[in-house]
Design a protein around this motif. Sequence first.
Motif, PDB file in Angstrom:
ATOM      1  N   ALA A  89      58.479  34.781  46.894  1.00  0.00           N
ATOM      2  CA  ALA A  89      58.080  33.381  47.061  1.00  0.00           C
ATOM      3  C   ALA A  89      56.588  33.294  46.713  1.00  0.00           C
ATOM      4  CB  ALA A  89      58.335  32.916  48.487  1.00  0.00           C
ATOM      5  N   TYR A  90      56.256  32.452  45.745  1.00  0.00           N
ATOM      6  CA  TYR A  90      54.878  32.386  45.263  1.00  0.00           C
ATOM      7  C   TYR A  90      54.638  31.078  44.527  1.00  0.00           C
ATOM      8  CZ  TYR A  90      57.376  33.798  41.067  1.00  0.00           C
ATOM      9  OH  TYR A  90      58.271  33.856  40.036  1.00  0.00           O
ATOM     10  N   ARG A  91      53.389  30.829  44.254  1.00  0.00           N
ATOM     11  CA  ARG A  91      52.962  29.741  43.371  1.00  0.00           C
ATOM     12  C   ARG A  91      52.164  30.424  42.266  1.00  0.00           C
ATOM     13  NH1 ARG A  91      51.460  23.893  43.662  1.00  0.00           N
ATOM     14  NH2 ARG A  91      52.770  23.859  45.509  1.00  0.00           N
ATOM     15  N   LEU A  92      52.660  30.334  41.042  1.00  0.00           N
ATOM     16  CA  LEU A  92      52.018  30.993  39.914  1.00  0.00           C
ATOM     17  C   LEU A  92      50.661  30.338  39.641  1.00  0.00           C
ATOM     18  CD1 LEU A  92      53.048  33.360  38.278  1.00  0.00           C
ATOM     19  CD2 LEU A  92      53.874  31.765  36.582  1.00  0.00           C
ATOM     20  N   THR A  93      49.640  31.170  39.446  1.00  0.00           N
ATOM     21  CA  THR A  93      48.276  30.673  39.229  1.00  0.00           C
ATOM     22  C   THR A  93      47.809  30.982  37.804  1.00  0.00           C
ATOM     23  OG1 THR A  93      47.229  32.736  39.919  1.00  0.00           O
ATOM     24  CG2 THR A  93      47.732  31.119  41.658  1.00  0.00           C
ATOM     25  N   LYS A  94      46.701  30.392  37.435  1.00  0.00           N
ATOM     26  CA  LYS A  94      46.096  30.678  36.137  1.00  0.00           C
ATOM     27  C   LYS A  94      45.697  32.147  36.051  1.00  0.00           C
ATOM     28  CE  LYS A  94      44.237  26.042  35.881  1.00  0.00           C
ATOM     29  NZ  LYS A  94      43.012  25.247  35.939  1.00  0.00           N
ATOM     30  N   ALA A  95      45.233  32.712  37.162  1.00  0.00           N
ATOM     31  CA  ALA A  95      44.854  34.130  37.182  1.00  0.00           C
ATOM     32  C   ALA A  95      46.078  35.014  36.930  1.00  0.00           C
ATOM     33  CB  ALA A  95      44.202  34.485  38.512  1.00  0.00           C
ATOM     34  N   LYS A 152      53.228  40.337  42.767  1.00  0.00           N
ATOM     35  CA  LYS A 152      53.564  41.213  43.895  1.00  0.00           C
ATOM     36  C   LYS A 152      53.279  40.538  45.233  1.00  0.00           C
ATOM     37  CE  LYS A 152      52.673  45.440  41.295  1.00  0.00           C
ATOM     38  NZ  LYS A 152      51.802  46.618  41.153  1.00  0.00           N
ATOM     39  N   ARG A 153      52.335  39.625  45.260  1.00  0.00           N
ATOM     40  CA  ARG A 153      51.996  38.960  46.522  1.00  0.00           C
ATOM     41  C   ARG A 153      53.148  38.093  47.039  1.00  0.00           C
ATOM     42  NH1 ARG A 153      49.768  35.773  42.712  1.00  0.00           N
ATOM     43  NH2 ARG A 153      50.318  33.567  42.851  1.00  0.00           N
ATOM     44  N   GLY A 154      54.139  37.824  46.178  1.00  0.00           N
ATOM     45  CA  GLY A 154      55.292  37.024  46.576  1.00  0.00           C
ATOM     46  C   GLY A 154      56.275  37.774  47.459  1.00  0.00           C
ATOM     47  N   ALA A 155      56.155  39.097  47.502  1.00  0.00           N
ATOM     48  CA  ALA A 155      57.044  39.894  48.343  1.00  0.00           C
ATOM     49  C   ALA A 155      56.639  39.739  49.807  1.00  0.00           C
ATOM     50  CB  ALA A 155      56.979  41.363  47.945  1.00  0.00           C
ATOM     51  N   GLN A 156      57.648  39.777  50.690  1.00  0.00           N
ATOM     52  CA  GLN A 156      57.359  39.603  52.108  1.00  0.00           C
ATOM     53  C   GLN A 156      56.737  40.841  52.733  1.00  0.00           C
ATOM     54  OE1 GLN A 156      61.032  38.192  53.776  1.00  0.00           O
ATOM     55  NE2 GLN A 156      60.778  36.166  52.900  1.00  0.00           N
TER      56      GLN A 156
END
Length: 180
Positions: A16-22, A157-161
């Motif tokens: 679960a994430y929000r894709l960013t420009k970075a 990877k930050r989308g992983a719980q």
Amino acid sequence: MDMNVEQEQEQAVELAYRLTKADMAEALRARDRHTAAGRRRLWVFRGVGTLLLLLGVPALFASSPSTDKPAFFVAAGVLLWVVSLYGHWLTARAFGGLLAKAGDTRTTVDDSGFQVANQASTTRMGWAVHPTYAETAGSFVLLSEGKGAVAIMVLPKRGAQDPAEVDRLRAILDRNLKRL
């Protein structure tokens, strides 16, 4: 048979994430680093940029420059170097509006492929769409097989719980895709 379906469900990883420009800039940088077309593009930009600088700078400081060509060569050489160094950020910035429209994203990855759901759509894709991947410090970047690897799927990877899910995701990708 139910046992195999259960094991596959256990193997699924949800991000679960929000894709960013970075994220996009990192993915584009990985694509250029891991594809022949990307490496060639960087080599050409830097090589031609250096050549233009080598032609333009000495002529610019000559005692009597005869035309504006030396300034053009210097400007073009600098531009090519800037694009080779910061082109990823510039391209990612151009994706800004699309990323904002996508909003929060939920991606489920298992051995049959992946499903991506965001505000705009829900899509289910098999592994054939992105047969290769590269791992960066912050994400997994799935790439299409074309010469330029135009299609990119970014899995931050930050989308992983939890960190164990990143390892499970890496294992799924290794089973189904070629790592670059």
